[in-house]
Design a protein around this motif. Structure first.
Motif, PDB file in Angstrom:
ATOM      1  N   PRO A 173       4.464  24.915  -4.394  1.00 55.58           N
ATOM      2  CA  PRO A 173       5.525  25.682  -5.070  1.00 55.58           C
ATOM      3  C   PRO A 173       6.009  25.065  -6.372  1.00 55.58           C
ATOM      4  O   PRO A 173       6.529  25.777  -7.241  1.00 55.58           O
ATOM      5  CB  PRO A 173       6.659  25.718  -4.030  1.00 55.58           C
ATOM      6  N   ASP A 174       5.856  23.747  -6.533  1.00 56.34           N
ATOM      7  CA  ASP A 174       6.313  23.091  -7.762  1.00 56.34           C
ATOM      8  C   ASP A 174       5.336  23.398  -8.901  1.00 56.34           C
ATOM      9  O   ASP A 174       4.127  23.220  -8.750  1.00 56.34           O
ATOM     10  CB  ASP A 174       6.392  21.581  -7.546  1.00 56.34           C
ATOM     11  N   PRO A 175       5.832  23.845 -10.060  1.00 55.32           N
ATOM     12  CA  PRO A 175       4.930  24.238 -11.156  1.00 55.32           C
ATOM     13  C   PRO A 175       4.002  23.120 -11.608  1.00 55.32           C
ATOM     14  O   PRO A 175       2.820  23.374 -11.893  1.00 55.32           O
ATOM     15  CB  PRO A 175       5.893  24.652 -12.277  1.00 55.32           C
ATOM     16  N   GLN A 176       4.505  21.891 -11.721  1.00 57.91           N
ATOM     17  CA  GLN A 176       3.638  20.798 -12.147  1.00 57.91           C
ATOM     18  C   GLN A 176       2.555  20.519 -11.114  1.00 57.91           C
ATOM     19  O   GLN A 176       1.385  20.329 -11.460  1.00 57.91           O
ATOM     20  CB  GLN A 176       4.444  19.527 -12.391  1.00 57.91           C
ATOM     21  N   MET A 177       2.927  20.492  -9.834  1.00 56.18           N
ATOM     22  CA  MET A 177       1.936  20.255  -8.796  1.00 56.18           C
ATOM     23  C   MET A 177       0.933  21.405  -8.714  1.00 56.18           C
ATOM     24  O   MET A 177      -0.242  21.190  -8.410  1.00 56.18           O
ATOM     25  CB  MET A 177       2.633  20.050  -7.453  1.00 56.18           C
ATOM     26  N   LYS A 178       1.390  22.602  -8.989  1.00 56.85           N
ATOM     27  CA  LYS A 178       0.485  23.751  -9.026  1.00 56.85           C
ATOM     28  C   LYS A 178      -0.578  23.553 -10.107  1.00 56.85           C
ATOM     29  O   LYS A 178      -1.770  23.807  -9.894  1.00 56.85           O
ATOM     30  CB  LYS A 178       1.293  25.028  -9.289  1.00 56.85           C
ATOM     31  N   HIS A 179      -0.134  23.090 -11.268  1.00 56.59           N
ATOM     32  CA  HIS A 179      -1.060  22.848 -12.376  1.00 56.59           C
ATOM     33  C   HIS A 179      -2.044  21.722 -12.029  1.00 56.59           C
ATOM     34  O   HIS A 179      -3.246  21.837 -12.271  1.00 56.59           O
ATOM     35  CB  HIS A 179      -0.270  22.487 -13.631  1.00 56.59           C
ATOM     36  N   LEU A 180      -1.529  20.638 -11.446  1.00 59.30           N
ATOM     37  CA  LEU A 180      -2.410  19.537 -11.059  1.00 59.30           C
ATOM     38  C   LEU A 180      -3.407  19.990  -9.998  1.00 59.30           C
ATOM     39  O   LEU A 180      -4.573  19.595 -10.030  1.00 59.30           O
ATOM     40  CB  LEU A 180      -1.584  18.368 -10.528  1.00 59.30           C
ATOM     41  N   GLY A 181      -2.947  20.795  -9.044  1.00 54.30           N
ATOM     42  CA  GLY A 181      -3.836  21.272  -7.995  1.00 54.30           C
ATOM     43  C   GLY A 181      -4.972  22.114  -8.531  1.00 54.30           C
ATOM     44  O   GLY A 181      -6.112  22.015  -8.061  1.00 54.30           O
ATOM     45  N   ARG A 182      -4.677  22.950  -9.515  1.00 51.31           N
ATOM     46  CA  ARG A 182      -5.724  23.768 -10.114  1.00 51.31           C
ATOM     47  C   ARG A 182      -6.758  22.879 -10.811  1.00 51.31           C
ATOM     48  O   ARG A 182      -7.971  23.077 -10.671  1.00 51.31           O
ATOM     49  CB  ARG A 182      -5.118  24.757 -11.103  1.00 51.31           C
ATOM     50  N   ALA A 183      -6.279  21.889 -11.571  1.00 56.98           N
ATOM     51  CA  ALA A 183      -7.186  20.987 -12.271  1.00 56.98           C
ATOM     52  C   ALA A 183      -8.016  20.163 -11.289  1.00 56.98           C
ATOM     53  O   ALA A 183      -9.224  19.976 -11.461  1.00 56.98           O
ATOM     54  CB  ALA A 183      -6.396  20.067 -13.200  1.00 56.98           C
ATOM     55  N   PHE A 184      -7.365  19.680 -10.238  1.00 56.95           N
ATOM     56  CA  PHE A 184      -8.072  18.836  -9.274  1.00 56.95           C
ATOM     57  C   PHE A 184      -9.105  19.640  -8.491  1.00 56.95           C
ATOM     58  O   PHE A 184     -10.189  19.140  -8.190  1.00 56.95           O
ATOM     59  CB  PHE A 184      -7.068  18.188  -8.326  1.00 56.95           C
ATOM     60  N   ARG A 185      -8.787  20.869  -8.173  1.00 57.18           N
ATOM     61  CA  ARG A 185      -9.772  21.701  -7.483  1.00 57.18           C
ATOM     62  C   ARG A 185     -11.002  21.916  -8.350  1.00 57.18           C
ATOM     63  O   ARG A 185     -12.135  21.878  -7.849  1.00 57.18           O
ATOM     64  CB  ARG A 185      -9.150  23.055  -7.093  1.00 57.18           C
ATOM     65  N   ALA A 186     -10.793  22.105  -9.632  1.00 58.29           N
ATOM     66  CA  ALA A 186     -11.930  22.238 -10.534  1.00 58.29           C
ATOM     67  C   ALA A 186     -12.780  20.973 -10.519  1.00 58.29           C
ATOM     68  O   ALA A 186     -14.014  21.030 -10.539  1.00 58.29           O
ATOM     69  CB  ALA A 186     -11.437  22.524 -11.954  1.00 58.29           C
ATOM     70  N   GLN A 222       0.829  -1.203   0.000  1.00 57.92           N
ATOM     71  CA  GLN A 222       0.000   0.000   0.000  1.00 57.92           C
ATOM     72  C   GLN A 222       0.862   1.250   0.000  1.00 57.92           C
ATOM     73  O   GLN A 222       1.993   1.263   0.491  1.00 57.92           O
ATOM     74  CB  GLN A 222      -0.924   0.010   1.208  1.00 57.92           C
ATOM     75  N   ARG A 223       0.295   2.326  -0.558  1.00 61.23           N
ATOM     76  CA  ARG A 223       0.963   3.619  -0.563  1.00 61.23           C
ATOM     77  C   ARG A 223      -0.080   4.712  -0.699  1.00 61.23           C
ATOM     78  O   ARG A 223      -1.090   4.527  -1.400  1.00 61.23           O
ATOM     79  CB  ARG A 223       1.965   3.720  -1.712  1.00 61.23           C
ATOM     80  N   CYS A 224       0.155   5.833  -0.032  1.00 63.06           N
ATOM     81  CA  CYS A 224      -0.725   6.992  -0.153  1.00 63.06           C
ATOM     82  C   CYS A 224      -0.051   8.071  -1.000  1.00 63.06           C
ATOM     83  O   CYS A 224       1.154   8.309  -0.886  1.00 63.06           O
ATOM     84  CB  CYS A 224      -1.067   7.561   1.229  1.00 63.06           C
ATOM     85  N   TYR A 225      -0.853   8.707  -1.845  1.00 67.19           N
ATOM     86  CA  TYR A 225      -0.408   9.860  -2.619  1.00 67.19           C
ATOM     87  C   TYR A 225      -1.232  11.067  -2.180  1.00 67.19           C
ATOM     88  O   TYR A 225      -2.403  10.939  -1.835  1.00 67.19           O
ATOM     89  CB  TYR A 225      -0.612   9.628  -4.120  1.00 67.19           C
ATOM     90  N   TYR A 226      -0.601  12.253  -2.240  1.00 66.66           N
ATOM     91  CA  TYR A 226      -1.272  13.481  -1.817  1.00 66.66           C
ATOM     92  C   TYR A 226      -1.503  14.379  -3.030  1.00 66.66           C
ATOM     93  O   TYR A 226      -0.545  14.879  -3.630  1.00 66.66           O
ATOM     94  CB  TYR A 226      -0.435  14.207  -0.768  1.00 66.66           C
ATOM     95  N   MET A 227      -2.767  14.563  -3.373  1.00 63.22           N
ATOM     96  CA  MET A 227      -3.115  15.420  -4.500  1.00 63.22           C
ATOM     97  C   MET A 227      -3.421  16.815  -3.997  1.00 63.22           C
ATOM     98  O   MET A 227      -4.351  17.006  -3.209  1.00 63.22           O
ATOM     99  CB  MET A 227      -4.337  14.861  -5.235  1.00 63.22           C
TER     100      MET A 227
END
Length: 348
Positions: A283-296, A271-276
């Motif tokens: 601060p990371d540009p890719q994670m920033k982009h994913l966060g915006r999409a996931f919030r939508a 098992q493993r947990c990931y944090y979206m």
């Protein structure tokens, strides 16, 4: 690093206005193809046997399935965005030793089954990655394309009913976000254990239905979601209660490893947990982009569960107030994540 507390000011772009462009943006960065309204492929004569319309939303019409969410174009768009951001977050279309399990075997073709396939994006991506493997996708409604590659087939089937495949015939069973369609996960695991070959692989992904802060976001403050995100907590508490009382569905994300162990049919449970990230706070540009999409996607999710909350006895005004506070905190509180629980295990 910014404070986690709401400041009544939204940060980042207006996610919902740009929602339909997000899959295109992710695709340009190495994600999946764009969203298309797949329901247009059904004829008008076929609709009543699969769908029913309520309050302007399209739902499945099968009495045996507890699945409460719509199956229309807005919900399909949400599912496709979730698929795209998950693949980027994990860095692949899967977790676990999939390449080894699907490696060519003399004398037979490998076979993969995807449970609750939805729009079928995972199957289609995997079919391109493993062109010599056969893929089958099951769902309660036919919203995946009717014109798949030659190594792909989609079928209408309730995930909790027995599968048509013979014992020990499947190499990989993939189950992503199936918990809203399942009242008794142990029943599904028994059937998965039946159809998997010895050494075959089962993969599960389920979201925790609760708010959380990223463990690296102000770790010294020991941030409490109940204090900093009471609206999000109220939304998920209300949703969990409605799922239980109206559909008999309970949270199972963190219990799947134990269920696999109790079944006696699996080994090497990992098992493993990931944090979206929720919103573009990272601060990371890719994670920033994913966060915006996931919030939508989470904002769209709130619209999809509104009918269930009303069904459980709340007025539309009460639901509107709960969702308003939920969305407000999604757009103003930094550091929030959704927790994805992944598990993979081999068939004994």
């Amino acid at each position: 690093m910014p404070s986690p507390s709401p400041d009544n000011q939204a940060y980042g772009d207006d996610d919902e206005e740009s929602f339909e462009t997000l899959p295109h943006q992710i695709d340009r960065q190495g994600g999946i193809p764009d969203v298309s309204p797949l329901l247009v492929e059904l004829t008008s004569e076929e609709f009543p046997s699969h769908f029913t319309e309520r309050d302007g939303r399209l739902f499945h019409s099968h009495d045996t399935s507890p699945y409460p969410l719509p199956a229309d174009t807005p919900e399909q768009q949400r599912l496709n965005v979730i698929h795209a951001v998950l693949c980027r977050l994990i860095g692949a279309n899967y977790v676990g030793p999939v390449s080894e399990v699907l490696a060519p075997s003399p004398g037979r073709q490998k076979l993969v089954l995807d449970l609750c396939t939805g729009t079928g994006k995972w199957v289609l991506d995997m079919a391109r990655e493993f062109p010599d493997v056969l893929f089958r996708g099951l769902d309660i409604v036919p919203i995946a394309t009717r014109y798949p590659p030659t190594n792909v087939q989609f079928e209408v089937h309730d995930v909790s009913s027995p599968y048509r495949w013979r014992t020990a015939s499947i190499d990989l069973v993939h189950a992503r976000s199936i918990s809203m369609a399942v009242r008794d996960y142990a029943v599904v695991l028994r059937e998965v254990g039946r159809i998997l070959r010895p050494g075959g692989l089962f993969i599960s992904y389920e979201w925790g239905r609760y708010p959380a802060f990223h463990p690296d976001f102000h770790p010294s403050l020991h941030l409490n979601p109940a204090e900093h995100t009471p609206g999000v907590c109220h939304f998920f508490d209300t949703l969990i209660r409605a799922l239980d009382e109206c559909r008999g569905i309970r949270p199972i994300a963190g219990t799947i490893p134990a269920l696999l162990g109790e079944s006696g049919a699996f080994r090497d449970v990992t098992q493993r947990c990931y944090y979206m990230p929720i919103g573009p706070w990272h601060p990371d540009p890719q994670m920033k982009h994913l966060g915006r999409a996931f919030r939508a996607a989470l904002v769209r999710y709130a619209d999809s569960v509104k009918p269930l909350l009303v069904e459980n006895g709340l007025t539309e005004e009460q639901v509107g107030a709960i969702v308003h506070e939920y969305v407000h905190e999604l757009k103003t509180v930094r550091g929030m994540v959704s927790v994805l629980y992944t598990v993979h295990a081999h068939r004994i």
